[in-house]
Design an enzyme around this catalytic site. Structure first.
Site, PDB file in Angstrom:
ATOM      1  N   GLY A  38     109.674  39.192  50.803  1.00 20.06           N
ATOM      2  CA  GLY A  38     109.096  37.853  50.634  1.00 20.06           C
ATOM      3  C   GLY A  38     108.762  37.457  49.211  1.00 20.06           C
ATOM      4  O   GLY A  38     108.709  36.273  48.895  1.00 20.06           O
ATOM      5  N   ASP A  97      97.404  37.005  54.355  1.00 19.54           N
ATOM      6  CA  ASP A  97      97.025  36.421  55.640  1.00 19.54           C
ATOM      7  C   ASP A  97      95.782  37.175  56.112  1.00 19.54           C
ATOM      8  O   ASP A  97      94.692  36.949  55.590  1.00 19.54           O
ATOM      9  CB  ASP A  97      98.234  36.540  56.588  1.00 19.54           C
ATOM     10  CG  ASP A  97      98.092  35.728  57.862  1.00 19.54           C
ATOM     11  OD1 ASP A  97      96.969  35.614  58.372  1.00 19.54           O
ATOM     12  OD2 ASP A  97      99.080  35.211  58.378  1.00 19.54           O
ATOM     13  N   LYS A 125      95.834  32.468  53.087  1.00 16.08           N
ATOM     14  CA  LYS A 125      95.219  31.882  54.292  1.00 16.08           C
ATOM     15  C   LYS A 125      93.800  32.452  54.374  1.00 16.08           C
ATOM     16  O   LYS A 125      93.516  33.341  55.166  1.00 16.08           O
ATOM     17  CB  LYS A 125      96.008  32.289  55.542  1.00 16.08           C
ATOM     18  CG  LYS A 125      97.345  31.600  55.713  1.00 16.08           C
ATOM     19  CD  LYS A 125      97.962  31.955  57.072  1.00 16.08           C
ATOM     20  CE  LYS A 125      99.376  31.477  57.194  1.00 16.08           C
ATOM     21  NZ  LYS A 125     100.059  31.985  58.389  1.00 16.08           N
ATOM     22  N   ASP A 153     109.978  33.838  55.421  1.00 19.88           N
ATOM     23  CA  ASP A 153     111.021  33.628  56.434  1.00 19.88           C
ATOM     24  C   ASP A 153     110.461  33.440  57.827  1.00 19.88           C
ATOM     25  O   ASP A 153     109.324  33.821  58.120  1.00 19.88           O
ATOM     26  CB  ASP A 153     111.949  34.842  56.473  1.00 19.88           C
ATOM     27  CG  ASP A 153     111.275  36.025  57.157  1.00 19.88           C
ATOM     28  OD1 ASP A 153     110.192  36.432  56.697  1.00 19.88           O
ATOM     29  OD2 ASP A 153     111.817  36.514  58.166  1.00 19.88           O
TER      30      ASP A 153
HETATM   31  P1  XMP Z   1      98.748  40.173  56.623  1.00 17.98           P
HETATM   32  O1  XMP Z   1      98.185  39.573  57.888  1.00 17.98           O
HETATM   33  O2  XMP Z   1      98.835  41.675  56.701  1.00 17.98           O
HETATM   34  O3  XMP Z   1     100.224  39.615  56.603  1.00 17.98           O
HETATM   35  O4  XMP Z   1      98.009  39.685  55.411  1.00 17.98           O
HETATM   36  C1  XMP Z   1     100.954  39.675  55.495  1.00 17.98           C
HETATM   37  C2  XMP Z   1     102.430  39.631  55.826  1.00 17.98           C
HETATM   38  O5  XMP Z   1     102.730  38.924  57.036  1.00 17.98           O
HETATM   39  C3  XMP Z   1     103.746  37.991  56.824  1.00 17.98           C
HETATM   40  N1  XMP Z   1     103.192  36.639  57.047  1.00 17.98           N
HETATM   41  C4  XMP Z   1     103.904  35.504  57.061  1.00 17.98           C
HETATM   42  N2  XMP Z   1     105.223  35.282  56.871  1.00 17.98           N
HETATM   43  N3  XMP Z   1     104.897  32.972  57.174  1.00 17.98           N
HETATM   44  C5  XMP Z   1     105.703  34.016  56.924  1.00 17.98           C
HETATM   45  O6  XMP Z   1     106.902  33.812  56.727  1.00 17.98           O
HETATM   46  C6  XMP Z   1     103.558  33.088  57.380  1.00 17.98           C
HETATM   47  O7  XMP Z   1     102.862  32.097  57.590  1.00 17.98           O
HETATM   48  C7  XMP Z   1     103.039  34.435  57.321  1.00 17.98           C
HETATM   49  N4  XMP Z   1     101.788  34.953  57.462  1.00 17.98           N
HETATM   50  C8  XMP Z   1     101.935  36.299  57.300  1.00 17.98           C
HETATM   51  C9  XMP Z   1     104.215  38.201  55.394  1.00 17.98           C
HETATM   52  O8  XMP Z   1     105.309  39.084  55.407  1.00 17.98           O
HETATM   53  C10 XMP Z   1     103.072  38.880  54.694  1.00 17.98           C
HETATM   54  O9  XMP Z   1     103.451  39.763  53.646  1.00 17.98           O
END
Ligand code: XMP
Length: 178
Positions: A38, A97, A125, A153
């Site tokens: 990403g 996230d 987020k 993605d």
């Molecule tokens: P966490 O919850 O561990 O998540 O902070 C991080 C990883 O989850 C994916 N992620 C997303 N990918 N749109 C995406 O395409 C989103 O809205 C999203 N939210 C989380 C991403 O790979 C990130 O590194």
């Protein structure tokens, strides 16, 4: 698809991030470590705005395929990370996230004995973050919507969009994906 952040806004934010990094490290060598897949577009744009002696590394992170999957444990492959012992590291990911991913990545990078690790993400987020992490650098706070584009993605699609968009129900396949 609803555009949340335009290409112009992204590029302006990245210029600012690069200027902040320049100011904070003041000529000291830096290793920027991007998280696959990403962060690749962000990595390419950000490093071209940084004026420091710079090395680049990559970390591959994928969900652990085993009984711990539900705990969110990651398999982390540091084979593409240069030697970071005693070096300043900027760990770069597309989005923060819940923060569980970044938390494990920081731990893994710290095990390689760097001088100091800072973190940068394009998107945060914040309202969903459950771990005690505040990114040292971030581009935009976004609401709790699933976003794609600029490296992010859905089912490995949309990474090439130059903007960030929120997926809407019409963008999702009705039954299976082809
Ligand atoms: P966490 O919850 O561990 O998540 O902070 C991080 C990883 O989850 C994916 N992620 C997303 N990918 N749109 C995406 O395409 C989103 O809205 C999203 N939210 C989380 C991403 O790979 C990130 O590194």
């Amino acid at each position: 698809m609803k555009v949340l952040i335009t290409e112009t806004e992204i590029q302006a934010a990245i210029k600012q991030l690069a200027a902040q990094v320049d100011a904070d490290y003041r000529g000291r060598p830096l290793t920027v470590v991007g998280v696959l897949t990403g962060s690749v577009i962000l990595l390419a744009d950000l490093i071209r705005g940084i004026n420091l002696p710079l090395r680049v590394g990559l970390l591959q992170a994928s969900s652990y395929r085993g009984e711990s999957t539900t705990s969110g444990r990651l398999e982390i492959n540091p084979d593409y990370t240069p030697d970071i012992a005693d070096r300043d590291v900027l760990l770069l990911d597309d989005i923060l996230d819940t923060g569980k991913t970044l938390e494990q990545l920081i731990r893994r990078v710290e095990s390689l004995q760097p001088r100091r690790v800072r973190t940068a993400v394009l998107l945060w987020k914040r309202e969903r973050t459950t771990v005690d992490i505040t990114p040292d650098y971030f581009g935009f706070e976004i609401p709790n919507e699933f976003v794609v584009g600029y490296g992010l993605d859905y089912d490995d699609q949309y990474r090439n969009l130059p903007y960030i968009a929120a997926l809407e129900p019409a963008d999702l396949p009705e039954s299976d994906t082809t």
